[in-house]
Enzyme design. Structure first.
Site, mmCIF file in Angstrom:
data_model
loop_
_atom_site.group_PDB
_atom_site.id
_atom_site.type_symbol
_atom_site.label_atom_id
_atom_site.label_comp_id
_atom_site.label_asym_id
_atom_site.label_seq_id
_atom_site.Cartn_x
_atom_site.Cartn_y
_atom_site.Cartn_z
ATOM 1 N N HIS A 4 24.480 57.556 60.733
ATOM 2 C CA HIS A 4 23.958 58.189 59.527
ATOM 3 C C HIS A 4 23.496 57.135 58.544
ATOM 4 C CE1 HIS A 4 26.977 57.384 56.396
ATOM 5 N NE2 HIS A 4 27.867 57.408 57.375
ATOM 6 N N CYS A 5 22.606 57.554 57.665
ATOM 7 C CA CYS A 5 22.208 56.767 56.502
ATOM 8 C C CYS A 5 22.398 57.699 55.309
ATOM 9 C CB CYS A 5 20.774 56.243 56.640
ATOM 10 S SG CYS A 5 19.525 57.521 56.882
ATOM 11 N N ALA A 6 21.621 57.534 54.263
ATOM 12 C CA ALA A 6 21.788 58.398 53.093
ATOM 13 C C ALA A 6 21.407 59.835 53.401
ATOM 14 C CB ALA A 6 20.975 57.869 51.914
#
Length: 131
Positions: free
Chosen positions: A70-72
């Site tokens: 995941h990222c933001a």
């Protein structure tokens, strides 16, 4: 092990997975992880140097069977890094238990906005004992 393409997991699905020792959460946010919280127990491999760290990531996750990236927002960096890692594993000669590579829908922001627990420790990797 045969691996299919990258799939997605919801925050609700990930809640039931976080305590499974065979699951690794890979946070690929860059500087915002330093300022923001993170999912307890997650590993941090910033996307800006991700490609250079592929062997290290493979070694750190060798015994895991599911990786959740995941990222933001999980719209660009998270999915890109997940695909890059899948390609790396497909071409690597090393053995890996990884069977499933997924991306957290709506990323960390969605996780946090949905009221899921976050950690604010500075440990790398997070030991997962914070709340």
């Amino acid at each position: 092990m045969a691996r299919k393409g990258v799939s997605y997991v919801t925050a609700a699905q990930l809640v039931s997975m976080v305590s499974d020792p065979r699951v690794a959460i890979i946070d690929v946010r860059d500087e915002e992880r330093i300022c923001d919280a993170h999912i307890a127990g997650s590993h941090h491999y910033a996307s800006d140097g991700f490609a250079d760290r592929l062997p290290e990531i493979a070694e750190a996750t060798r015994a895991k069977d599911t990786l959740v990236f995941h990222c933001a927002l999980s719209q660009v960096r998270g999915p890109s890094c997940a695909r890059m890692f899948l390609d790396y594993l497909s071409e690597a000669k090393e053995e890996s238990a990884v069977k499933s590579i997924t991306v957290l829908e709506r990323g960390f922001n969605g996780w946090e906005l949905s009221g899921k627990a976050v950690c604010r420790c500075k440990d790398a990797p997070c030991k997962g004992v914070c709340s």
